[in-house]
Design an enzyme around this catalytic site. Structure first.
Site, mmCIF file in Angstrom:
data_model
loop_
_atom_site.group_PDB
_atom_site.id
_atom_site.type_symbol
_atom_site.label_atom_id
_atom_site.label_comp_id
_atom_site.label_asym_id
_atom_site.label_seq_id
_atom_site.Cartn_x
_atom_site.Cartn_y
_atom_site.Cartn_z
ATOM 1 N N SER A 65 78.850 34.158 3.907
ATOM 2 C CA SER A 65 78.842 35.618 3.930
ATOM 3 C C SER A 65 80.278 36.135 3.867
ATOM 4 O O SER A 65 81.024 35.718 2.985
ATOM 5 C CB SER A 65 78.072 36.132 5.154
ATOM 6 O OG SER A 65 77.718 37.488 4.967
ATOM 7 N N ASP A 77 68.289 38.823 -1.700
ATOM 8 C CA ASP A 77 69.157 39.288 -0.617
ATOM 9 C C ASP A 77 68.859 40.737 -0.245
ATOM 10 O O ASP A 77 68.904 41.629 -1.094
ATOM 11 C CB ASP A 77 70.627 39.152 -1.039
ATOM 12 C CG ASP A 77 71.567 39.051 0.150
ATOM 13 O OD1 ASP A 77 71.422 39.850 1.084
ATOM 14 O OD2 ASP A 77 72.449 38.167 0.137
ATOM 15 N N HIS A 126 69.401 36.603 2.536
ATOM 16 C CA HIS A 126 70.799 36.289 2.836
ATOM 17 C C HIS A 126 70.934 35.070 3.753
ATOM 18 O O HIS A 126 70.367 35.040 4.854
ATOM 19 C CB HIS A 126 71.452 37.511 3.486
ATOM 20 C CG HIS A 126 72.943 37.438 3.540
ATOM 21 N ND1 HIS A 126 73.724 37.387 2.402
ATOM 22 C CD2 HIS A 126 73.804 37.401 4.580
ATOM 23 C CE1 HIS A 126 74.997 37.337 2.750
ATOM 24 N NE2 HIS A 126 75.073 37.338 4.066
#
Length: 265
Positions: free
Chosen positions: A74, A192, A248
């Site tokens: 991330s 996502d 995600h």
């Protein structure tokens, strides 16, 4: 919203890499003296200071003096890219960005710790003044907030992302250092719901002036003008774009073993 050594996340990744590649040395970066500090710093410590701290840790670690591979998860993806661009010693060989937001974000639909009041506070703060000096210096997510409706404000006032993306001029050292990578691997999560827009994970973004239509990396000025060396890296086969089904940071162990581990060996 994570820490270096959480047994459910980064600690788990460290363990499976060590199990699969016997004898490998894995450093899971900790920013701060405690796990609580490490987690808090992911929200509130100036990213430029975090990058300096990581560069110092890498330079002091005798296990890494010959070079290393880096995996960022991330926001760690773009932070480690800053390390590659700013700190070439010891050398980074491969950079693997798993869901990193290389053109930033314009939206914060969910954040780690959704039940936390921190998330609501961050959203309100970003809406009110992402590009004010106080917010830029003390809120991590503001430092990669990219407002396509306020491109000039972003270019002028973003203290982190606009700098590493060469938005205010060309830093040839950044370009040279990034181009020294053997591979720059970008993983995008195809379902996502946390990153807005998800194409930022492959270095694309919203077309300037609106927030509906997106453009891929190859149609951005960053690529066409080759301000960061990405076009040259692409031609040399150094850019790797991977898509994985899932939300995600949702991936299977099997996918990680077969797709990511080869870049670490």
């Amino acid at each position: 919203g994570d820490s270096c050594c959480n047994p459910q996340s980064m600690g788990y990744i460290k363990k499976i890499v060590e199990n699969k590649i016997p004898g490998i040395y894995v450093l899971s970066l900790k920013i701060g003296n405690t796990l609580i500090q490490d987690m808090e710093n992911s929200f509130f410590m100036n990213v430029n200071d975090q990058v300096r701290e990581v560069c110092s840790q890498l330079a002091k670690d005798p296990h890494l003096k010959g070079g290393y591979n880096a995996i960022g998860f991330s926001q760690g993806g773009q932070f480690l890219r800053a390390v590659a661009q700013r700190c070439p010693s010891p050398p980074m060989f491969n950079l693997i960005s798993v869901g990193g937001q290389h053109q930033g974000v314009y939206g914060f639909p969910r954040c780690p710790g959704e039940s936390s009041h921190i998330c609501d506070w961050i959203r309100k703060t970003l809406d009110l003044g992402a590009y004010t000096q106080a917010v830029q210096e003390h809120l991590v997510q503001a430092e990669y907030w990219h407002d396509p409706l306020k491109e000039e404000d972003y270019r002028k006032n973003s203290i982190f992302l606009a700098d590493i993306n060469q938005e205010r001029g060309i830093n040839e050292t950044y370009k040279k250092n990034l181009m020294a990578l053997k591979k720059f691997v970008m993983v995008k999560f195809l379902n996502d719901t946390m990153v807005d827009p998800p194409i930022s994970e492959w270095f694309g973004f919203y077309k300037s002036g609106q927030a509906k239509e997106t453009v891929p990396l190859k149609e951005t000025s960053l690529y066409t003008e080759d301000r960061l060396g990405l076009r040259e890296m692409d031609k040399a086969g150094k850019l790797v774009f991977l898509g994985v089904n899932g939300d995600h940071l949702h991936f299977s162990e099997e996918w990680f073993y077969t797709t990511i581990l080869p870049f670490l060996q």
